[in-house]
Design a protein around this motif. Structure first.
Motif, PDB file in Angstrom:
ATOM      1  N   VAL A   1     -29.995 -46.056 -50.535  1.00 38.04           N
ATOM      2  CA  VAL A   1     -31.037 -46.174 -51.551  1.00 38.04           C
ATOM      3  C   VAL A   1     -32.370 -45.779 -50.916  1.00 38.04           C
ATOM      4  CG1 VAL A   1     -32.252 -47.707 -53.137  1.00 38.04           C
ATOM      5  CG2 VAL A   1     -29.782 -48.002 -52.766  1.00 38.04           C
ATOM      6  N   MET A   2     -32.988 -44.744 -51.479  1.00 39.73           N
ATOM      7  CA  MET A   2     -34.214 -44.211 -50.904  1.00 39.73           C
ATOM      8  C   MET A   2     -35.236 -43.950 -52.009  1.00 39.73           C
ATOM      9  SD  MET A   2     -32.618 -41.392 -48.241  1.00 39.73           S
ATOM     10  CE  MET A   2     -34.252 -41.092 -47.536  1.00 39.73           C
TER      11      MET A   2
ATOM     12  N   TRP B   1     -32.846 -32.975 -47.298  1.00 44.26           N
ATOM     13  CA  TRP B   1     -34.306 -32.831 -47.442  1.00 44.26           C
ATOM     14  C   TRP B   1     -34.969 -34.195 -47.606  1.00 44.26           C
ATOM     15  CZ3 TRP B   1     -36.939 -34.302 -51.933  1.00 44.26           C
ATOM     16  CH2 TRP B   1     -38.313 -34.055 -51.913  1.00 44.26           C
ATOM     17  N   ALA B   2     -34.349 -35.100 -48.361  1.00 44.93           N
ATOM     18  CA  ALA B   2     -34.924 -36.429 -48.590  1.00 44.93           C
ATOM     19  C   ALA B   2     -35.066 -37.217 -47.295  1.00 44.93           C
ATOM     20  CB  ALA B   2     -34.054 -37.210 -49.580  1.00 44.93           C
ATOM     21  N   ARG B   3     -34.311 -36.818 -46.259  1.00 41.37           N
ATOM     22  CA  ARG B   3     -34.371 -37.499 -44.962  1.00 41.37           C
ATOM     23  C   ARG B   3     -35.146 -36.696 -43.917  1.00 41.37           C
ATOM     24  NH1 ARG B   3     -29.047 -38.531 -46.993  1.00 41.37           N
ATOM     25  NH2 ARG B   3     -28.532 -40.759 -47.006  1.00 41.37           N
ATOM     26  N   GLY B   4     -35.880 -35.696 -44.372  1.00 43.45           N
ATOM     27  CA  GLY B   4     -36.665 -34.903 -43.443  1.00 43.45           C
ATOM     28  C   GLY B   4     -36.042 -33.591 -43.055  1.00 43.45           C
ATOM     29  N   GLY B   5     -34.954 -33.219 -43.717  1.00 42.45           N
ATOM     30  CA  GLY B   5     -34.302 -31.949 -43.443  1.00 42.45           C
ATOM     31  C   GLY B   5     -35.037 -30.796 -44.086  1.00 42.45           C
ATOM     32  N   PRO B   6     -34.495 -29.588 -43.966  1.00 42.92           N
ATOM     33  CA  PRO B   6     -35.169 -28.399 -44.479  1.00 42.92           C
ATOM     34  C   PRO B   6     -35.281 -28.411 -45.996  1.00 42.92           C
ATOM     35  CG  PRO B   6     -32.943 -27.865 -43.781  1.00 42.92           C
ATOM     36  CD  PRO B   6     -33.207 -29.265 -43.319  1.00 42.92           C
ATOM     37  N   GLU B   7     -36.347 -27.797 -46.492  1.00 45.53           N
ATOM     38  CA  GLU B   7     -36.534 -27.670 -47.931  1.00 45.53           C
ATOM     39  C   GLU B   7     -35.520 -26.676 -48.485  1.00 45.53           C
ATOM     40  OE1 GLU B   7     -39.981 -25.482 -50.281  1.00 45.53           O
ATOM     41  OE2 GLU B   7     -40.676 -27.452 -49.581  1.00 45.53           O
ATOM     42  N   THR B   8     -35.028 -26.957 -49.674  1.00 36.88           N
ATOM     43  CA  THR B   8     -34.077 -26.062 -50.321  1.00 36.88           C
ATOM     44  C   THR B   8     -34.685 -25.499 -51.592  1.00 36.88           C
ATOM     45  OG1 THR B   8     -31.892 -25.881 -51.331  1.00 36.88           O
ATOM     46  CG2 THR B   8     -33.011 -27.991 -51.578  1.00 36.88           C
ATOM     47  N   ARG B   9     -34.269 -24.299 -51.951  1.00 32.38           N
ATOM     48  CA  ARG B   9     -34.738 -23.681 -53.194  1.00 32.38           C
ATOM     49  C   ARG B   9     -33.572 -23.307 -54.107  1.00 32.38           C
ATOM     50  NH1 ARG B   9     -40.111 -22.456 -53.134  1.00 32.38           N
ATOM     51  NH2 ARG B   9     -41.148 -22.653 -51.125  1.00 32.38           N
TER      52      ARG B   9
END
Length: 213
Positions: free
Chosen positions: A112-113, A39-47
């Protein structure tokens, strides 16, 4: 991930900020892992719950730091992680994921992001996929999140590396067949390993056997 229960994404964000701040204050190195790393790289949101990867020798200090920040410790029967709860949000502290050790090399491979305005190391996508694929078994066979990550970030993943590191798992090999069938990855070139692949056709007695090349 170790649970199928979902939390509001805002709760995961708040718990990530709180956990990262507490671990940084205690000088405990960690990686943001699991689906949040994609998600931090633009992937799908997780819940689902929040995964943090820590070296085994740092677990006690991490639990102490998170406890001081108001989180509740839980020691589950699984031997590869411990859990802490931030209210109703579960934070998994994973120290022995299947497929790769959590060591200095794994942490250094992390990128590192800036995540939610905080700098932290985020698990390499290849390592995320390897740990997820190697965790699959016939009792826990869920491909949904893996497919979502693969679709969203396929051009950023070293698929040759992931395939090589997971080849011993039949479930991982099946996943690559799915990726190829869905057009997410090109089909791998067939390899015979140097074996004779001619089809031997059996004929009636008295006839010459034919080899079809």
């Amino acid at each position: 991930m170790s649970t199928d229960e979902e939390s509001p994404f805002s709760d995961l964000e708040a718990s990530l900020k709180k956990s990262a701040a507490a671990l940084r204050e205690a000088d405990v190195p960690f990686l943001l892992g699991g689906s949040l790393a994609s998600w931090a790289r633009g992937g799908p949101e997780t819940r689902h719950d929040l995964d943090l990867m820590l070296k085994p020798e740092d677990i006690d200090r991490a639990v102490e730091a998170l406890g001081a920040a108001g989180m509740r410790f839980e020691d589950p029967p699984e031997e590869w992680l411990v859990k802490v709860w931030d209210g109703e949000t579960l934070v998994d502290l994973i120290h022995h994921p299947k497929g790769t050790p959590v060591d200095d090399a794994l942490i250094e491979r992390g990128e590192v992001m800036s995540v939610l305005g905080m700098e932290m190391r985020v698990m390499a996508l290849e390592d995320v996929l390897v740990t997820k694929l190697m965790a699959l078994d016939e009792h826990s066979l869920r491909y949904e999140s893996l497919l979502a990550i693969s679709r969203a970030l396929r051009e950023r993943i070293d698929w040759k590396d992931v395939r090589a590191r997971t080849t011993e798992s039949v479930w991982a090999r099946a996943f690559f067949v799915m990726l190829e069938g869905l057009g997410i990855l090109p089909e791998a070139s067939p390899s015979t390993g140097g074996r004779d692949t001619r089809v031997r056709v059996l004929t009636q007695p008295g006839s010459a056997a034919a080899n079809v090349g």
